[in-house]
Design an enzyme around this catalytic site. Structure first.
Site, mmCIF file in Angstrom:
data_model
loop_
_atom_site.group_PDB
_atom_site.id
_atom_site.type_symbol
_atom_site.label_atom_id
_atom_site.label_comp_id
_atom_site.label_asym_id
_atom_site.label_seq_id
_atom_site.Cartn_x
_atom_site.Cartn_y
_atom_site.Cartn_z
ATOM 1 N N SER A 22 0.723 -1.278 -0.048
ATOM 2 C CA SER A 22 -0.001 -0.045 0.034
ATOM 3 C C SER A 22 0.730 1.303 0.218
ATOM 4 C CB SER A 22 -1.020 -0.019 1.350
ATOM 5 O OG SER A 22 -1.679 -1.124 1.149
ATOM 6 N N HIS A 81 0.485 4.579 4.346
ATOM 7 C CA HIS A 81 -0.150 5.328 3.310
ATOM 8 C C HIS A 81 0.445 6.730 3.109
ATOM 9 C CE1 HIS A 81 -3.618 2.137 3.345
ATOM 10 N NE2 HIS A 81 -2.131 1.661 3.257
#
Length: 511
Positions: free
Chosen positions: A292, A343
């Site tokens: 991610s 993230h």
């Protein structure tokens, strides 16, 4: 006089495109209408040139209303938050009656200019100022004695504008087709292969399996296992996790690799993933895995592309990409299990890495050097600041110990926990409990007793610790203390009444 207006119209359009670098948005040769755009100093200037005679001001107002509807309909087509619309009418005479602003509310800042025969010079000066041009718009609009020559000049300028338009299309095609998504497919295969391998040797939802094969595990990184910053990018937790990430990698990776080329994509992907892992190491002490961070780095690379090619960005992916980034950030905030720090670290890392490698056929040494320095500073700061004392317990360690106990790997739990003495932190009582459970299973009841006494001193509401302590008191023949701790355990957690006699309770970490 019609020839004079026509020449002036096409000469002005040609001058704005060739000398002042405006891009052609729309070109209508038959109707004498041209739309141009240019972004400068945080503002987007949109020009609509029209060669047409308006006898009355209400005709102009109707045309302005039509433009306003067109602009609102195609709002996302144009780049920048600040948009200024310049509507330029080229005609021999202005409307007969006085023109006033339209009564309807306009959604954009409109600048309406009539370049009639008696206002061309002043109008061009005003337009130069409003557009913020470095050089003035000076156009000789008087026709000489050879009108046939000017007819050919008009046709030449039309053809030149068509050529500019075609070159714009080709440049756009070249930008989006610079590379081929070869590395993207390789990364997809590698991630899937690693996923199936982990499923074959254990489970991708097993904390112990993830840690043993390279997940981001803070205590391991503290001990010098820096390779976890990279290896964690290839591990995924469950089918849904890898399915969502691989779908995102397929679409975003293909787009970024086609725009940047393979080697720029490679550097951007891994630098973003490493900074994402570094941010997760600093902000999140739980075990983490997944691509991610690197995938958010691809978002960052596309946002850098938007900064360098604002007009092209908003005409293609534009607000759709920005909305998608916003949705992913909001989803991460709403779902507790999502590693938002990873993230955001990846997103920032991707933007910086994209500036470091820059886009094809673009290079700015100062910006690239600044990007390298900024990236190195951020990564070093995250890793240096994230290093904790080895005696401080983390949530990731508790998860690991709990799963090892569930897998009946008690000797490993004892070995790991005995390496640390004088532990402290918010997870201390859980640490003591997991070790005491392993001690109980290996027959070391005295050590288990000491850990459980300490655990209930730290957290008097620890039901499972009270329950297991009652068992040990009972084995020692201390009925009074055994009864007290058992009643306390059942009061705190009635489900413990169903535990088998003499069977110690296990603790479930609240995630």
């Amino acid at each position: 006089m019609h020839m004079e207006q026509q020449y002036f119209f096409w000469k002005l359009a040609y001058d704005l495109v060739s000398r002042h670098n405006f891009e052609i948005v729309h070109l209508h040769l038959q109707h004498g209408e041209v739309w141009l755009e240019k972004s400068s100093q945080g503002k987007t200037h949109i020009i609509r040139l029209l060669q047409k005679e308006f006898n009355w001001s209400n005709q102009v107002k109707a045309d302005i209303d039509h433009i306003n509807r067109q602009m609102e309909k195609n709002r996302r087509y144009f780049s920048g938050r600040k948009k200024e619309m310049h509507v330029i009418y080229i005609a021999q005479y202005p409307p007969v009656d006085d023109f006033t602003s339209p009564s309807t509310k306009l959604d954009f800042n409109f600048n309406i200019v009539f370049l009639s025969d008696d206002n061309k010079e002043n109008g061009l000066d005003d337009l130069t100022r409003r557009l913020g041009l470095d050089e003035p718009l000076t156009i000789n609009y008087k026709l000489p004695d050879a009108p046939m020559e000017y007819e050919s000049t008009i046709e030449y300028m039309k053809q030149q504008l068509i050529t500019y338009k075609e070159k714009q299309k080709q440049r756009m095609k070249d930008v989006f087709e610079y590379g081929k998504p070869q590395l993207t497919y390789i990364l997809l295969m590698l991630n899937i292969i690693v996923f199936y391998f982990l499923e074959s040797v254990g489970s991708t939802t097993s904390i112990s399996t993830l840690i043993e094969y390279g997940a981001k595990y803070n205590p391991g990184i503290v001990k010098g296992e820096w390779w976890r910053l990279v290896s964690s990018m290839f591990l995924h937790i469950g089918v849904l996790h890898i399915a969502m990430n691989m779908l995102a990698l397929f679409y975003l990776g293909s787009a970024v690799e086609q725009i940047y080329g393979s080697w720029r994509f490679f550097i951007t992907y891994f630098l973003a993933g490493i900074l994402g892992s570094g941010a997760s190491f600093y902000f999140n002490d739980a075990v983490a895995a997944g691509a991610s961070g690197a995938i958010f780095g691809l978002f960052g690379a596309l946002l850098y592309f938007a900064w360098r090619y604002p007009s092209l960005f908003f005409r293609t992916m534009g607000w759709n990409l920005i909305i998608l980034v916003g949705i992913n950030i909001a989803f991460g905030i709403m779902v507790p299990q999502v590693d938002n720090s990873g993230h955001m670290g990846g997103l920032i890392g991707g933007f910086i890495a994209a500036q470091l490698v820059d886009l094809p056929k673009m290079s700015h040494r100062v910006y690239q050097g600044s990007a390298l320095l900024l990236y190195a500073t951020l990564l070093f700061s995250l890793l240096f600041s994230g290093i904790r004392s080895e005696q401080q317990v983390t949530a990731g360690e508790i998860q690991y110990l709990q799963e090892l106990n569930e897998e009946e790997r008690y000797e490993q739990v004892v070995s790991m926990t005995e390496e640390k003495e004088d532990i402290e932190g918010e997870w201390e009582e859980e640490w003591l409990f997991q070790r005491s459970f392993a001690y109980l299973r290996t027959g070391e009841e005295e050590q288990a007793f000491e850990d459980l006494v300490r655990a209930v001193e730290i957290d008097p509401g620890f039901a499972e610790a009270h329950y297991n302590l009652s068992l040990l008191y009972e084995r020692r023949g201390d009925e009074s203390n055994a009864r007290f701790h058992k009643e306390r355990a059942e009061e705190l957690n009635p489900e413990l009444q169903s535990e088998a006699p003499e069977e110690p309770a296990s603790s479930q970490l609240n995630e």
